[in-house]
Design a protein around this motif. Sequence first.
Motif, mmCIF file in Angstrom:
data_model
loop_
_atom_site.group_PDB
_atom_site.id
_atom_site.type_symbol
_atom_site.label_atom_id
_atom_site.label_comp_id
_atom_site.label_asym_id
_atom_site.label_seq_id
_atom_site.Cartn_x
_atom_site.Cartn_y
_atom_site.Cartn_z
ATOM 1 N N ASP A 7 0.890 -1.193 0.205
ATOM 2 C CA ASP A 7 -0.046 0.028 -0.160
ATOM 3 C C ASP A 7 0.841 1.177 -0.022
ATOM 4 O O ASP A 7 0.331 2.222 0.239
ATOM 5 C CB ASP A 7 -1.092 0.025 1.150
ATOM 6 C CG ASP A 7 -2.090 0.998 1.172
ATOM 7 O OD1 ASP A 7 -2.655 1.147 0.201
ATOM 8 O OD2 ASP A 7 -2.435 1.411 2.473
ATOM 9 N N GLU A 9 3.333 2.134 -2.050
ATOM 10 C CA GLU A 9 3.635 2.775 -3.284
ATOM 11 C C GLU A 9 2.756 2.308 -4.365
ATOM 12 O O GLU A 9 2.110 1.284 -4.663
ATOM 13 C CB GLU A 9 5.136 1.940 -3.857
ATOM 14 C CG GLU A 9 5.463 2.497 -5.339
ATOM 15 C CD GLU A 9 6.858 1.844 -5.612
ATOM 16 O OE1 GLU A 9 7.392 2.425 -6.675
ATOM 17 O OE2 GLU A 9 7.469 1.189 -4.638
ATOM 18 N N ARG A 10 2.581 3.316 -5.073
ATOM 19 C CA ARG A 10 1.439 3.264 -6.209
ATOM 20 C C ARG A 10 2.075 3.924 -7.472
ATOM 21 O O ARG A 10 2.680 4.886 -7.623
ATOM 22 C CB ARG A 10 0.138 4.176 -5.975
ATOM 23 C CG ARG A 10 -0.827 3.395 -4.805
ATOM 24 C CD ARG A 10 -1.832 4.242 -4.212
ATOM 25 N NE ARG A 10 -2.954 4.442 -5.506
ATOM 26 C CZ ARG A 10 -4.111 5.159 -5.391
ATOM 27 N NH1 ARG A 10 -4.055 5.907 -4.464
ATOM 28 N NH2 ARG A 10 -4.771 4.879 -6.295
ATOM 29 N N THR A 11 1.606 3.183 -8.512
ATOM 30 C CA THR A 11 2.239 3.470 -9.995
ATOM 31 C C THR A 11 1.187 3.737 -10.882
ATOM 32 O O THR A 11 0.160 3.055 -11.094
ATOM 33 C CB THR A 11 3.211 2.661 -10.619
ATOM 34 O OG1 THR A 11 4.331 2.217 -9.752
ATOM 35 C CG2 THR A 11 3.753 2.937 -11.937
ATOM 36 N N PHE A 12 1.170 4.894 -11.491
ATOM 37 C CA PHE A 12 -0.126 5.381 -12.317
ATOM 38 C C PHE A 12 0.517 5.334 -13.758
ATOM 39 O O PHE A 12 1.495 6.080 -14.071
ATOM 40 C CB PHE A 12 -0.747 6.578 -11.938
ATOM 41 C CG PHE A 12 -1.032 6.860 -10.714
ATOM 42 C CD1 PHE A 12 -2.506 6.616 -10.319
ATOM 43 C CD2 PHE A 12 -0.407 7.062 -9.367
ATOM 44 C CE1 PHE A 12 -3.131 6.559 -9.084
ATOM 45 C CE2 PHE A 12 -0.791 7.129 -8.053
ATOM 46 C CZ PHE A 12 -2.217 6.921 -8.040
ATOM 47 N N SER A 62 5.186 7.165 -10.356
ATOM 48 C CA SER A 62 5.520 6.171 -9.062
ATOM 49 C C SER A 62 5.085 7.198 -7.895
ATOM 50 O O SER A 62 5.946 8.425 -7.830
ATOM 51 C CB SER A 62 6.739 5.585 -9.090
ATOM 52 O OG SER A 62 6.956 4.870 -7.947
ATOM 53 N N ARG A 64 5.278 7.365 -3.869
ATOM 54 C CA ARG A 64 5.861 6.731 -2.388
ATOM 55 C C ARG A 64 5.795 7.715 -1.504
ATOM 56 O O ARG A 64 5.780 8.863 -1.698
ATOM 57 C CB ARG A 64 7.272 6.265 -2.907
ATOM 58 C CG ARG A 64 7.341 5.250 -3.816
ATOM 59 C CD ARG A 64 8.755 4.499 -3.787
ATOM 60 N NE ARG A 64 9.692 5.326 -4.064
ATOM 61 C CZ ARG A 64 9.866 6.001 -5.061
ATOM 62 N NH1 ARG A 64 9.341 5.783 -6.269
ATOM 63 N NH2 ARG A 64 11.181 6.953 -5.392
ATOM 64 N N VAL A 170 -3.881 10.079 -2.809
ATOM 65 C CA VAL A 170 -2.448 10.067 -3.384
ATOM 66 C C VAL A 170 -1.616 11.069 -2.612
ATOM 67 O O VAL A 170 -0.277 10.887 -2.348
ATOM 68 C CB VAL A 170 -2.331 10.233 -4.821
ATOM 69 C CG1 VAL A 170 -1.140 10.670 -5.617
ATOM 70 C CG2 VAL A 170 -2.940 9.373 -5.717
ATOM 71 N N GLY A 178 -0.322 4.985 3.133
ATOM 72 C CA GLY A 178 -1.060 4.539 2.200
ATOM 73 C C GLY A 178 -2.761 4.364 2.545
ATOM 74 O O GLY A 178 -3.207 4.352 3.553
#
Length: 440
Positions: A7, A9-12, A62, A64, A170, A178
């Motif tokens: 949770d 790190e998210r990559t768009f 990305s 974080r 975000v 997260g």
Amino acid sequence: MTGHDGDMERTFAALPPAHGRGFARTWWGQAWLKALEETALDSGQLKAGRRLARAGAVGAVSVRPGRITAVVQGRDRTAHRADVLLEELTGEQWDRFLDMAVERAGHVAALLDREMPPHLVEDAAATGIELLPGMGDLDPECGCGAWDHCGHTAALCYQMARLVDQDPFVLLLMRGRGERGLLDDLQARGTAPAGPPSERSAAAEAEGVDAEEAYATGEILPPLPAVPQLPAGPGLPPSLDTETPPEPGVAPAALEFLAARTAAAAHRMLTEALRSGHEQHAVEAELTIGQDAVRLAAGSPDGDSLVGDSPVAGVAERLAEGSGRGREGLEIAVRAWHLGGVAALSVLDEEWTVEGETLARARAALETTWDADERPSLRAKGNRWTVVGAQRQLRLGRDGRWWPYRRERSRWVPAGGPAQDPATALASAGVTASEEPGCG
């Protein structure tokens, strides 16, 4: 730092070019851009960043805790890694934020709706927590070697504004939490017993009462009331015929009609849901706007069709326009709907090529249903077989059933319900061997 590992790190995926639209439409997205524009020393680099972001030069982003990263392609086609840093909140600050959010349930609900209301930010600021970045908070790092915001980091910030616009979580991830971990922490605090830590420990150790045993005693709750009986029919909606004139473009009669149709549909759905074995039936597909317009026109709550002389002024015209068929086309569609609903409407509208095994079965049915001297002469086109010399037609549905049609005023209209064999279907349209001189 708490939270789920996956949770944090998210990559768009890279967003499409933003031609003709702003980068931020929400107030919190605009606050993000304001922090960028107040930080950058060179307005020319901001303009270059806007051009790159609008052109779709920013790759996957990305996100974080404390950092966002993307590869940005400059105007000379050279790719550079761009990073923008934002200070994370401390553990103590997150504790204060969580305590504040638990006390105000509306804040959590707003975040789940992907909104960040001003009072959430104001309440956080009152506890010493700045959720949104301010001047100088967005710290750039770029592979091009620039020491201040360059076109690459500016482009990343403009693209990030679009992401923050869509999902405030975000921004919270950049601040260190997260979404899943944050919601878990909120849930844990919301269900924890109140009182000092010593009292909480005692409450946690206290032995509870088994729920099944509690209900079995019958002393805690009164008996539940009996399940209400299904009403004999849908209720009547309130009348909108008041002395207050309606707003321009509002038709009270049409609204009353829709309310009555909704009540009738709800009663029908409840009746079906209460039937034994209802849970084993497949869920019907949602109607398209055009199909729903035909459904509405096919019957008012008292069972009268709206086509012809409509009892509700203007409703039939609105439905004819909404269905895209016109008045005459809607009347034909309503006739089809009465004969078979969505399936009959598909047969009316669709002309498709019959091939392979389906074609072989159709030909076999047409050849074996009649005796050789009674078989009508048929001319085929797609899934439609027209009787030569007669204003009659057979249409094959995708489910293998045959539908009769007849020609009226130069248009083909449904003439009856479906049948498993073509002879039965054609007979319901009024075709006999004597009508077709070419038979035999």
